[in-house]
Design a protein around this motif. Sequence first.
Motif, mmCIF file in Angstrom:
data_model
loop_
_atom_site.group_PDB
_atom_site.id
_atom_site.type_symbol
_atom_site.label_atom_id
_atom_site.label_comp_id
_atom_site.label_asym_id
_atom_site.label_seq_id
_atom_site.Cartn_x
_atom_site.Cartn_y
_atom_site.Cartn_z
ATOM 1 N N ARG A 255 77.286 -14.042 -77.468
ATOM 2 C CA ARG A 255 76.747 -13.102 -78.455
ATOM 3 C C ARG A 255 77.368 -13.429 -79.807
ATOM 4 O O ARG A 255 78.565 -13.660 -79.915
ATOM 5 C CB ARG A 255 77.072 -11.658 -78.079
ATOM 6 C CG ARG A 255 76.657 -10.647 -79.162
ATOM 7 C CD ARG A 255 77.112 -9.234 -78.864
ATOM 8 N NE ARG A 255 78.507 -9.091 -78.504
ATOM 9 C CZ ARG A 255 79.522 -9.038 -79.370
ATOM 10 N NH1 ARG A 255 79.315 -9.172 -80.667
ATOM 11 N NH2 ARG A 255 80.767 -8.875 -78.928
ATOM 12 N N THR B 255 77.380 -11.634 -83.649
ATOM 13 C CA THR B 255 77.013 -10.425 -84.381
ATOM 14 C C THR B 255 77.358 -10.604 -85.849
ATOM 15 O O THR B 255 78.436 -11.064 -86.185
ATOM 16 C CB THR B 255 77.745 -9.189 -83.817
ATOM 17 O OG1 THR B 255 77.362 -9.025 -82.446
ATOM 18 C CG2 THR B 255 77.388 -7.927 -84.587
ATOM 19 N N SER C 188 72.540 -8.748 -83.815
ATOM 20 C CA SER C 188 73.188 -9.675 -82.893
ATOM 21 C C SER C 188 72.188 -10.674 -82.346
ATOM 22 O O SER C 188 70.985 -10.394 -82.273
ATOM 23 C CB SER C 188 73.822 -8.926 -81.717
ATOM 24 O OG SER C 188 74.906 -8.139 -82.153
#
Length: 142
Positions: free
Chosen positions: A69, A71, A99
């Motif tokens: 991930r 972000t 994200s």
Amino acid sequence: MATLKLFINEELTLDGIDRSNYQTIELSGINYLDHRTMLLPSASKTSIFNFDAEVAAGTFKEDKLKYARITNHSSNIPVNIEVSSSTQAFNFRMEPQQSFYLPSSQVTGSLVGFSYDYISSINLRPSGSNNTARVEFFVATT
């Protein structure tokens, strides 16, 4: 070895109908985690992590990714995400507070003149010439 639990909670009422959705995803076999917050320099492309057949500094084994991930924690600066392989690259625009997720380092399929294999690098660049952006990444591998 650990299990990473992801909770996806979407809340939406559209035309008076509750369209909310909640998913729990469990990814087992997690052995390694890299989690970092960083400031991207203005007008510069920054390689935040790479994939290869062998592990090295900032590099994960290409077939071991279970979850990644990225972000954008910036309040008003979009970030360009460049996903590159050994032969191709494609880009996404990530708005502030959004994200971007990767479930694998392998991209499959092909089009005329375009084919893909494993992702080799993830590069970020703040939008604009005098902007820095604050980002976070979370990478879990087996």
